[in-house]
Motif scaffolding. Structure first.
Motif, PDB file in Angstrom:
ATOM      1  N   ASP A   1       0.827  -1.202   0.000  1.00 46.95           N
ATOM      2  CA  ASP A   1       0.000   0.000   0.000  1.00 46.95           C
ATOM      3  C   ASP A   1       0.860   1.251   0.000  1.00 46.95           C
ATOM      4  N   VAL A   2       2.013   1.192   0.683  1.00 46.50           N
ATOM      5  CA  VAL A   2       2.946   2.325   0.676  1.00 46.50           C
ATOM      6  C   VAL A   2       3.510   2.525  -0.735  1.00 46.50           C
ATOM      7  N   VAL A   3       3.840   1.419  -1.389  1.00 41.08           N
ATOM      8  CA  VAL A   3       4.368   1.520  -2.758  1.00 41.08           C
ATOM      9  C   VAL A   3       3.332   2.127  -3.687  1.00 41.08           C
ATOM     10  N   GLU A   4       2.063   1.715  -3.529  1.00 40.32           N
ATOM     11  CA  GLU A   4       1.004   2.286  -4.353  1.00 40.32           C
ATOM     12  C   GLU A   4       0.818   3.766  -4.073  1.00 40.32           C
ATOM     13  N   LEU A   5       1.015   4.188  -2.804  1.00 38.60           N
ATOM     14  CA  LEU A   5       0.923   5.609  -2.473  1.00 38.60           C
ATOM     15  C   LEU A   5       2.002   6.399  -3.206  1.00 38.60           C
ATOM     16  N   VAL A   6       3.204   5.876  -3.246  1.00 38.26           N
ATOM     17  CA  VAL A   6       4.292   6.559  -3.976  1.00 38.26           C
ATOM     18  C   VAL A   6       3.975   6.609  -5.462  1.00 38.26           C
ATOM     19  N   ARG A   7       3.432   5.498  -5.992  1.00 38.86           N
ATOM     20  CA  ARG A   7       3.088   5.475  -7.418  1.00 38.86           C
ATOM     21  C   ARG A   7       1.960   6.464  -7.709  1.00 38.86           C
ATOM     22  N   HIS A   8       1.010   6.599  -6.783  1.00 36.21           N
ATOM     23  CA  HIS A   8      -0.106   7.513  -6.975  1.00 36.21           C
ATOM     24  C   HIS A   8       0.372   8.964  -7.063  1.00 36.21           C
ATOM     25  N   HIS A   9       1.382   9.308  -6.300  1.00 36.14           N
ATOM     26  CA  HIS A   9       1.905  10.681  -6.311  1.00 36.14           C
ATOM     27  C   HIS A   9       2.958  10.881  -7.418  1.00 36.14           C
ATOM     28  N   ARG A  10       3.214   9.848  -8.212  1.00 36.81           N
ATOM     29  CA  ARG A  10       4.065   9.942  -9.411  1.00 36.81           C
ATOM     30  C   ARG A  10       5.487  10.415  -9.092  1.00 36.81           C
ATOM     31  N   ASP A  11       5.986   9.978  -7.960  1.00 34.35           N
ATOM     32  CA  ASP A  11       7.385  10.261  -7.633  1.00 34.35           C
ATOM     33  C   ASP A  11       8.214   9.102  -8.191  1.00 34.35           C
ATOM     34  N   VAL A  12       8.570   9.215  -9.474  1.00 38.05           N
ATOM     35  CA  VAL A  12       9.205   8.102 -10.179  1.00 38.05           C
ATOM     36  C   VAL A  12      10.554   7.761  -9.573  1.00 38.05           C
ATOM     37  N   LYS A  13      11.328   8.770  -9.219  1.00 31.87           N
ATOM     38  CA  LYS A  13      12.669   8.528  -8.667  1.00 31.87           C
ATOM     39  C   LYS A  13      12.565   7.738  -7.357  1.00 31.87           C
ATOM     40  N   LEU A  14      11.683   8.143  -6.460  1.00 33.69           N
ATOM     41  CA  LEU A  14      11.525   7.441  -5.191  1.00 33.69           C
ATOM     42  C   LEU A  14      10.978   6.032  -5.424  1.00 33.69           C
ATOM     43  N   LEU A  15      10.045   5.884  -6.372  1.00 37.67           N
ATOM     44  CA  LEU A  15       9.469   4.569  -6.660  1.00 37.67           C
ATOM     45  C   LEU A  15      10.551   3.599  -7.133  1.00 37.67           C
ATOM     46  N   VAL A  16      11.414   4.058  -8.014  1.00 40.26           N
ATOM     47  CA  VAL A  16      12.493   3.199  -8.507  1.00 40.26           C
ATOM     48  C   VAL A  16      13.449   2.850  -7.373  1.00 40.26           C
ATOM     49  N   ASP A  17      13.766   3.833  -6.513  1.00 41.59           N
ATOM     50  CA  ASP A  17      14.669   3.567  -5.392  1.00 41.59           C
ATOM     51  C   ASP A  17      14.075   2.533  -4.437  1.00 41.59           C
ATOM     52  N   ILE A  18      12.757   2.588  -4.197  1.00 40.94           N
ATOM     53  CA  ILE A  18      12.125   1.622  -3.308  1.00 40.94           C
ATOM     54  C   ILE A  18      12.143   0.228  -3.937  1.00 40.94           C
ATOM     55  N   GLU A  19      11.783   0.135  -5.218  1.00 35.54           N
ATOM     56  CA  GLU A  19      11.700  -1.172  -5.861  1.00 35.54           C
ATOM     57  C   GLU A  19      13.055  -1.847  -5.978  1.00 35.54           C
ATOM     58  N   THR A  20      14.114  -1.053  -6.123  1.00 38.49           N
ATOM     59  CA  THR A  20      15.442  -1.651  -6.324  1.00 38.49           C
ATOM     60  C   THR A  20      16.339  -1.566  -5.099  1.00 38.49           C
ATOM     61  N   GLY A  21      15.995  -0.743  -4.105  1.00 41.46           N
ATOM     62  CA  GLY A  21      16.901  -0.514  -2.984  1.00 41.46           C
ATOM     63  C   GLY A  21      16.404  -0.948  -1.622  1.00 41.46           C
ATOM     64  N   VAL A  22      15.135  -1.325  -1.477  1.00 36.42           N
ATOM     65  CA  VAL A  22      14.575  -1.665  -0.159  1.00 36.42           C
ATOM     66  C   VAL A  22      14.448  -3.183  -0.036  1.00 36.42           C
ATOM     67  N   ARG A  23      15.247  -3.777   0.868  1.00 37.51           N
ATOM     68  CA  ARG A  23      15.090  -5.185   1.240  1.00 37.51           C
ATOM     69  C   ARG A  23      14.333  -5.203   2.571  1.00 37.51           C
ATOM     70  N   LEU A  24      13.051  -5.416   2.498  1.00 33.98           N
ATOM     71  CA  LEU A  24      12.175  -5.248   3.660  1.00 33.98           C
ATOM     72  C   LEU A  24      12.471  -6.285   4.739  1.00 33.98           C
ATOM     73  N   ILE A  25      12.625  -5.775   6.010  1.00 33.83           N
ATOM     74  CA  ILE A  25      12.804  -6.659   7.176  1.00 33.83           C
ATOM     75  C   ILE A  25      11.487  -6.812   7.911  1.00 33.83           C
ATOM     76  N   SER A  26      10.841  -5.690   8.239  1.00 30.18           N
ATOM     77  CA  SER A  26       9.546  -5.735   8.924  1.00 30.18           C
ATOM     78  C   SER A  26       8.765  -4.485   8.571  1.00 30.18           C
ATOM     79  N   TYR A  27       7.449  -4.620   8.699  1.00 26.89           N
ATOM     80  CA  TYR A  27       6.580  -3.481   8.379  1.00 26.89           C
ATOM     81  C   TYR A  27       5.350  -3.521   9.257  1.00 26.89           C
ATOM     82  N   SER A  28       4.953  -2.345   9.721  1.00 26.63           N
ATOM     83  CA  SER A  28       3.659  -2.117  10.346  1.00 26.63           C
ATOM     84  C   SER A  28       3.280  -0.685  10.035  1.00 26.63           C
ATOM     85  N   PRO A  29       1.991  -0.350  10.034  1.00 26.17           N
ATOM     86  CA  PRO A  29       1.599   1.021   9.682  1.00 26.17           C
ATOM     87  C   PRO A  29       2.324   2.047  10.535  1.00 26.17           C
ATOM     88  N   GLY A  30       3.104   2.898   9.896  1.00 27.29           N
ATOM     89  CA  GLY A  30       3.876   3.933  10.573  1.00 27.29           C
ATOM     90  C   GLY A  30       5.305   3.538  10.834  1.00 27.29           C
TER      91      GLY A  30
END
Length: 580
Positions: free
Chosen positions: A445-474
């Motif tokens: 849902d966070v990734v979709e939020l970034v895509r919705h705001h059309r921040d292409v640079k941040l979206l690419v950095d997340i898709e290629t640079g974030v190795r997720l360990i844990s997530y919870s809202p906030g």
């Protein structure tokens, strides 16, 4: 001392006087003979064909036949004019008052046509018909054509029109529909050589059959061009002309040497081919002409391969026919087609190059280097017959994807534990409004939020640079990849705070799952690995060590693309004849 008569070129001296003298136009002659015999003479004729096939000459013969009265003065229209009566003599000399020739190339306007329209009302002064011969009729203006239409459709009984043109497509269809059209064909090589031999004999000149073949080939079906070249050849040889003299006069390379050059290229012998090209250039051959001759040989060999009867060309010497048949048997059609395409490109390059010889040499080098390359069929056959190499595939060594790599881990809120103040300088955990962040239950849902705001640079950095360990809202904890920017955590927290109105705790750790890009590419990597293991692909890699798989299209993808491109079915098609 009497003055000698002025010299008359062969094209005028041997211009046909009757239909029987026309060469290679049997179909037209037969039609006109039948029409004259039945008294079905049209009010307008149009002759079309390439240069030098007898369009204007035919028009004059028709004019003579219409107005001929015979030696006794009692004859009627005939396809065999006598050539002795006053009308026949005056028409062939171009001085008959009732046969008017007009050059439409120099008289294109409506005023010129108006003169014809004003004069058609008056009967012929002395002949049976008043005949208007308009040469190069396609040069008339649109207004001139329109002005002529009514008179052309319903002329007086004593008026006939004869048109001649090399550009029949430029003549309006309204004019063509009012005329009987005759297409004069290119003269066949056998007929052309017979005509040239007859003229040479009449002129007392000795010229060989091979020399006549060269002239015939250069004339390209035009009788006037052939007669002009023969006239020049007789002068060049001073009464006895050889094939070498004709070749030098026309500027052609020796056909035998062209075949030698063709053979060297097909064998891939670049050094010998360049040497032969240089010798021909030193002997006066034009590089452009040499390449054209190579293209001619390629075409000729291809035609012989399909229809061996084409080798029986009277313009080709017997030894050349034998060599042509041998080359057609030895060379596959794909190689000849490739040679033809490359020669077409080379001809264009030589025409644009500042130095034609350099461009021709580069073309010969390319031709020799591709001559021994296998055709696609041979290559596939060779790969199928080649066994796969033994041992593991070197391309997979150290490059495999761990089997443990799976989908991006996105735990729910009650399964996730936060690691504030983690190593790597994580941001301080701040209190968040859980109700406001409830719509971001998953990291996707966070990734979709970034895509919705059309921040292409941040979206690419997340898709290629974030190795997720844990997530919870906030709260987000991830391990940055090697390509991730150093300020990715700070930038992500800042953007999320602006977009959600809440502060996010972004921390850095170790042991993260694969990035989104890794998961997305995992399927493609598996397909490439499967394709690489295929025996045919391993044979390709063994034959071409630098080969790489660029893209793989599955059957499902092809079917999906075909479904998208297909036209939609019409359930209720409209019927124009349905009363409902």
């Amino acid at each position: 001392m009497t003055d000698q008569p002025a010299y008359q070129v062969l094209a005028r001296k041997y211009r046909p006087e009757t239909f029987a003298d026309l060469v290679g136009q049997g179909a037209m002659v037969q039609t006109l003979q039948n029409a004259f015999a039945a008294g079905r003479i049209a009010q307008a004729f149009i002759m079309t064909g390439i240069r030098g096939t007898g369009k204007t000459t035919t028009a004059r013969i028709i004019a003579k036949g219409m107005n001929c009265i015979g030696p006794d003065g009692a004859g009627g229209p005939t396809t065999d004019p006598c050539g002795e009566c006053e009308h026949c003599t005056a028409i062939m000399e171009g001085r008959h008052v009732d046969v008017m020739e007009m050059d439409a190339a120099s008289r294109t306007g409506v005023n010129d046509i108006r003169e014809i329209i004003d004069s058609v009302a008056y009967r012929a002064a002395s002949a049976r018909y008043k005949i208007y011969i308009i040469d190069e009729v396609h040069m008339l203006s649109t207004s001139a054509f329109n002005a002529l239409l009514k008179t052309l459709e319903e002329p007086p009984e004593h008026v006939k029109f004869i048109f001649a043109t090399t550009e029949i497509r430029k003549v309006p269809v309204t004019v063509l529909s009012r005329c009987q059209r005759f297409d004069l064909r290119r003269i066949e090589p056998e007929d052309m050589m017979a005509m040239l031999s007859r003229i040479a004999k009449a002129e007392g000149a000795e010229i060989g059959e091979e020399a006549l073949g060269l002239i015939t080939r250069a004339a390209e079906g035009s009788a006037r061009d052939a007669q002009s070249l023969l006239d020049q050849a007789i002068s060049h040889g001073a009464g006895e002309t050889t094939v070498d003299q004709v070749r030098a006069m026309i500027g052609l390379a020796d056909r035998g040497r062209i075949l030698d050059l063709f053979d060297m290229i097909m064998k891939g012998d670049a050094a010998s081919a360049l040497t032969e090209l240089g010798r021909q250039y030193a002997d006066g051959a034009d590089p452009m002409v040499v390449l054209r001759d190579l293209a001619d040989v390629t075409h000729w060999t291809s035609v012989i391969k399909i229809t061996p009867e084409a080798a029986e060309d009277p313009t080709v010497a017997p030894d050349e026919r034998v060599r042509g048949l041998q080359m057609a048997d030895a060379l596959p059609m794909r190689v000849l087609s490739r040679m033809w395409q490359m020669l077409l490109t080379a001809l264009d390059e030589v025409g644009r190059a500042p130095n034609a010889m350099m461009a021709a040499e580069m073309a010969v080098i390319r031709l020799t280097h591709v001559a021994d390359l296998p055709t696609p069929d041979d290559l596939i056959r060779k790969l199928k017959d080649t066994p796969p190499p033994a041992g593991p595939n070197p391309t997979q060594t150290g490059g495999g994807t761990p089997a443990s790599h799976g989908a991006v881990h996105a735990p729910s809120a009650h399964q996730t534990t936060s690691k504030p103040n983690g190593s790597g300088g994580a941001a301080t955990a701040l209190a968040v409004d859980q109700d406001a962040l409830s719509r971001f239950a998953r990291f996707e849902d966070v990734v979709e939020l970034v895509r919705h705001h059309r921040d292409v640079k941040l979206l690419v950095d997340i898709e290629t640079g974030v190795r997720l360990i844990s997530y919870s809202p906030g709260r987000i904890e991830f391990e940055p990849s090697d390509t991730a920017p150093k300020d990715l955590a700070a930038k992500l927290g800042s953007r999320l705070q602006i977009w959600t109105g809440n502060r996010w705790a972004i921390s850095i750790g170790t042991g993260g799952s694969p990035t989104i890009a890794d998961v997305r590419d995992e399927k493609e990597l598996a397909l490439k690995a499967k394709a690489t293991d295929h025996p045919m692909m391993q044979a390709v890699i063994e034959a071409f060590p630098t080969a790489k798989i660029i893209k793989i299209r599955t059957a499902a993808e092809i079917a999906a693309e075909a479904h998208v491109d297909a036209l939609p079915e019409v359930e209720d098609e409209w019927d124009p004849f349905d009363d409902d």
